[in-house]
Design a protein around this motif. Structure first.
Motif, PDB file in Angstrom:
ATOM      1  N   LEU A  25      -2.801  -1.623  -0.213  1.00  0.00           N
ATOM      2  CA  LEU A  25      -2.835  -1.069  -1.565  1.00  0.00           C
ATOM      3  C   LEU A  25      -2.672  -2.171  -2.617  1.00  0.00           C
ATOM      4  CD1 LEU A  25      -2.927   1.385  -3.467  1.00  0.00           C
ATOM      5  CD2 LEU A  25      -0.440   1.589  -3.149  1.00  0.00           C
ATOM      6  N   VAL A  26      -1.795  -3.120  -2.368  1.00  0.00           N
ATOM      7  CA  VAL A  26      -1.608  -4.234  -3.307  1.00  0.00           C
ATOM      8  C   VAL A  26      -2.925  -4.991  -3.496  1.00  0.00           C
ATOM      9  CG1 VAL A  26      -0.487  -6.492  -3.598  1.00  0.00           C
ATOM     10  CG2 VAL A  26       0.871  -4.507  -2.945  1.00  0.00           C
ATOM     11  N   VAL A  27      -3.632  -5.208  -2.406  1.00  0.00           N
ATOM     12  CA  VAL A  27      -4.925  -5.901  -2.482  1.00  0.00           C
ATOM     13  C   VAL A  27      -5.953  -5.018  -3.176  1.00  0.00           C
ATOM     14  CG1 VAL A  27      -6.788  -6.953  -1.127  1.00  0.00           C
ATOM     15  CG2 VAL A  27      -4.394  -7.286  -0.429  1.00  0.00           C
ATOM     16  N   GLU A  28      -5.969  -3.743  -2.829  1.00  0.00           N
ATOM     17  CA  GLU A  28      -6.925  -2.792  -3.409  1.00  0.00           C
ATOM     18  C   GLU A  28      -6.742  -2.647  -4.923  1.00  0.00           C
ATOM     19  OE1 GLU A  28      -7.286   1.984  -3.234  1.00  0.00           O
ATOM     20  OE2 GLU A  28      -7.197   0.986  -1.277  1.00  0.00           O
ATOM     21  N   LEU A  29      -5.501  -2.650  -5.371  1.00  0.00           N
ATOM     22  CA  LEU A  29      -5.220  -2.481  -6.802  1.00  0.00           C
ATOM     23  C   LEU A  29      -5.515  -3.731  -7.629  1.00  0.00           C
ATOM     24  CD1 LEU A  29      -1.822  -0.534  -6.712  1.00  0.00           C
ATOM     25  CD2 LEU A  29      -4.062   0.357  -7.385  1.00  0.00           C
ATOM     26  N   GLN A  30      -5.600  -4.851  -6.981  1.00  0.00           N
ATOM     27  CA  GLN A  30      -5.722  -6.139  -7.679  1.00  0.00           C
ATOM     28  C   GLN A  30      -6.806  -6.177  -8.761  1.00  0.00           C
ATOM     29  OE1 GLN A  30      -8.300  -8.732  -6.968  1.00  0.00           O
ATOM     30  NE2 GLN A  30      -7.412  -9.955  -8.594  1.00  0.00           N
ATOM     31  N   PRO A  31      -7.999  -5.690  -8.530  1.00  0.00           N
ATOM     32  CA  PRO A  31      -8.994  -5.784  -9.604  1.00  0.00           C
ATOM     33  C   PRO A  31      -8.613  -5.029 -10.882  1.00  0.00           C
ATOM     34  CG  PRO A  31     -10.071  -5.265  -7.523  1.00  0.00           C
ATOM     35  CD  PRO A  31      -8.584  -5.124  -7.304  1.00  0.00           C
ATOM     36  N   ARG A  32      -7.859  -3.944 -10.732  1.00  0.00           N
ATOM     37  CA  ARG A  32      -7.465  -3.129 -11.890  1.00  0.00           C
ATOM     38  C   ARG A  32      -6.082  -3.491 -12.420  1.00  0.00           C
ATOM     39  NH1 ARG A  32      -9.059   0.359  -7.953  1.00  0.00           N
ATOM     40  NH2 ARG A  32      -7.022   1.358  -7.759  1.00  0.00           N
ATOM     41  N   ALA A  33      -5.316  -4.154 -11.604  1.00  0.00           N
ATOM     42  CA  ALA A  33      -3.931  -4.460 -11.975  1.00  0.00           C
ATOM     43  C   ALA A  33      -3.857  -5.761 -12.766  1.00  0.00           C
ATOM     44  CB  ALA A  33      -3.081  -4.575 -10.708  1.00  0.00           C
ATOM     45  N   LEU A  42       6.102  -2.474  -5.206  1.00  0.00           N
ATOM     46  CA  LEU A  42       5.417  -1.276  -5.695  1.00  0.00           C
ATOM     47  C   LEU A  42       6.397  -0.318  -6.355  1.00  0.00           C
ATOM     48  CD1 LEU A  42       2.902  -0.688  -2.762  1.00  0.00           C
ATOM     49  CD2 LEU A  42       2.360  -1.489  -5.078  1.00  0.00           C
ATOM     50  N   ALA A  43       7.581  -0.190  -5.797  1.00  0.00           N
ATOM     51  CA  ALA A  43       8.595   0.683  -6.393  1.00  0.00           C
ATOM     52  C   ALA A  43       9.007   0.165  -7.766  1.00  0.00           C
ATOM     53  CB  ALA A  43       9.805   0.796  -5.476  1.00  0.00           C
ATOM     54  N   SER A  44       9.071  -1.146  -7.921  1.00  0.00           N
ATOM     55  CA  SER A  44       9.447  -1.705  -9.208  1.00  0.00           C
ATOM     56  C   SER A  44       8.411  -1.423 -10.283  1.00  0.00           C
ATOM     57  CB  SER A  44       9.698  -3.218  -9.108  1.00  0.00           C
ATOM     58  OG  SER A  44       8.475  -3.928  -8.967  1.00  0.00           O
ATOM     59  N   LEU A  45       7.194  -1.165  -9.857  1.00  0.00           N
ATOM     60  CA  LEU A  45       6.118  -0.814 -10.790  1.00  0.00           C
ATOM     61  C   LEU A  45       5.967   0.688 -10.940  1.00  0.00           C
ATOM     62  CD1 LEU A  45       3.345  -3.241  -9.541  1.00  0.00           C
ATOM     63  CD2 LEU A  45       4.909  -3.584 -11.466  1.00  0.00           C
ATOM     64  N   ALA A  46       6.735   1.431 -10.152  1.00  0.00           N
ATOM     65  CA  ALA A  46       6.644   2.884 -10.109  1.00  0.00           C
ATOM     66  C   ALA A  46       5.234   3.322  -9.699  1.00  0.00           C
ATOM     67  CB  ALA A  46       7.050   3.515 -11.428  1.00  0.00           C
ATOM     68  N   VAL A  47       4.675   2.607  -8.724  1.00  0.00           N
ATOM     69  CA  VAL A  47       3.345   2.950  -8.210  1.00  0.00           C
ATOM     70  C   VAL A  47       3.503   3.991  -7.123  1.00  0.00           C
ATOM     71  CG1 VAL A  47       1.372   2.065  -6.897  1.00  0.00           C
ATOM     72  CG2 VAL A  47       2.325   0.704  -8.750  1.00  0.00           C
ATOM     73  N   ASP A  48       2.751   5.059  -7.233  1.00  0.00           N
ATOM     74  CA  ASP A  48       2.779   6.099  -6.214  1.00  0.00           C
ATOM     75  C   ASP A  48       1.977   5.617  -5.016  1.00  0.00           C
ATOM     76  OD1 ASP A  48       2.879   8.374  -4.703  1.00  0.00           O
ATOM     77  OD2 ASP A  48       1.478   9.501  -5.971  1.00  0.00           O
ATOM     78  N   VAL A  49       2.654   5.405  -3.892  1.00  0.00           N
ATOM     79  CA  VAL A  49       1.980   4.904  -2.703  1.00  0.00           C
ATOM     80  C   VAL A  49       1.563   6.030  -1.757  1.00  0.00           C
ATOM     81  CG1 VAL A  49       3.011   2.627  -2.802  1.00  0.00           C
ATOM     82  CG2 VAL A  49       4.171   4.433  -1.539  1.00  0.00           C
ATOM     83  N   GLY A  50       1.739   7.255  -2.144  1.00  0.00           N
ATOM     84  CA  GLY A  50       1.294   8.380  -1.311  1.00  0.00           C
ATOM     85  C   GLY A  50      -0.201   8.546  -1.462  1.00  0.00           C
ATOM     86  N   ARG A  51      -0.944   7.884  -0.571  1.00  0.00           N
ATOM     87  CA  ARG A  51      -2.399   7.922  -0.701  1.00  0.00           C
ATOM     88  C   ARG A  51      -2.994   8.965   0.181  1.00  0.00           C
ATOM     89  NH1 ARG A  51      -5.230   2.412  -0.593  1.00  0.00           N
ATOM     90  NH2 ARG A  51      -4.198   1.719   1.194  1.00  0.00           N
TER      91      ARG A  51
END
Length: 140
Positions: free
Chosen positions: A23-31, A131-140
Motif C-alpha cells: 500500500l505504501v508503494v501503491e499510494l506513492q504517486p498520489r501521496a 500508516l497509522a500516523s497518517l490516519a490511512v485506512d489500510v482496510g483494503r
C-alpha cells in the motif's frame, strides 16, 4: 517526505501485494512522499525472495521501478548501539536524506523507533505505525 524502505519492507511489498507495505508503494504517486532503498537492502530482499517466494520476483521489479536506489555511506554516523549488519541500512537512509526509515526489524531497530533525536532526525517506524500516523485506512 522521503521514505526509505528496508529489505523486509521490500520483501513484504513484493510477497503480499494486498498488504500494508504494498500500500505504501501503491499510494506513492498520489501521496506526498518519495520512496528510496539501498543496493544493500535490495540485494537482501532479492536473495530472500529467490529462496522463499520466487513467484514474487516480478512484483519486486515493479516495486523497484518506483524507488530511488542509493548506496550506503560508511562514513556517515549511525545511532550508538545499532548492529553492524543494520548500519548500512541506516547510513543509506541518512545519505538520501530520508525523513522516515520503514522497517519490520523490531529486534534491531526497535529501540530507535519514533526517536528522531537519537537517529539524526530520521523517524524509524514500522509500515503499520507510519500508516497509522497518517490516519490511512489500510482496510483494503
Amino acid at each position: 517526505m522521503k521514505l526509505f524502505l528496508d529489505a523486509n519492507v521490500l520483501f513484504t511489498a513484493a510477497h503480499n501485494p494486498s498488504g500494508k507495505a504494498a500500500l505504501v508503494v501503491e499510494l506513492q504517486p498520489r501521496a506526498q512522499w518519495a520512496l528510496a532503498t539501498s543496493t544493500y537492502a535490495l540485494e537482501e530482499s532479492l536473495r530472500n525472495l529467490q529462496r522463499k517466494a520466487p513467484g514474487a520476483l516480478d512484483r519486486l521489479d515493479a516495486v523497484v521501478e518506483r524507488l530511488e536506489v542509493v548506496r550506503h555511506r560508511p562514513d556517515l554516523e549511525y545511532p550508538t548501539g545499532l548492529t553492524e549488519k543494520d548500519r548500512p541500512i541506516f547510513q543509506a537512509a541518512h545519505a538520501c536524506r530520508a525523513s522516515h526509515l520503514l522497517t519490520g526489524d523490531l529486534k534491531h531497530f526497535g529501540p530507535f523507533m519514533d526517536r528522531p533525536k537519537q537517529t539524526r532526525g530520521i523517524i524509524i517506524q514500522t509500515v503499520a505505525a507510519f500508516l497509522a500516523s497518517l490516519a490511512v485506512d489500510v482496510g483494503r
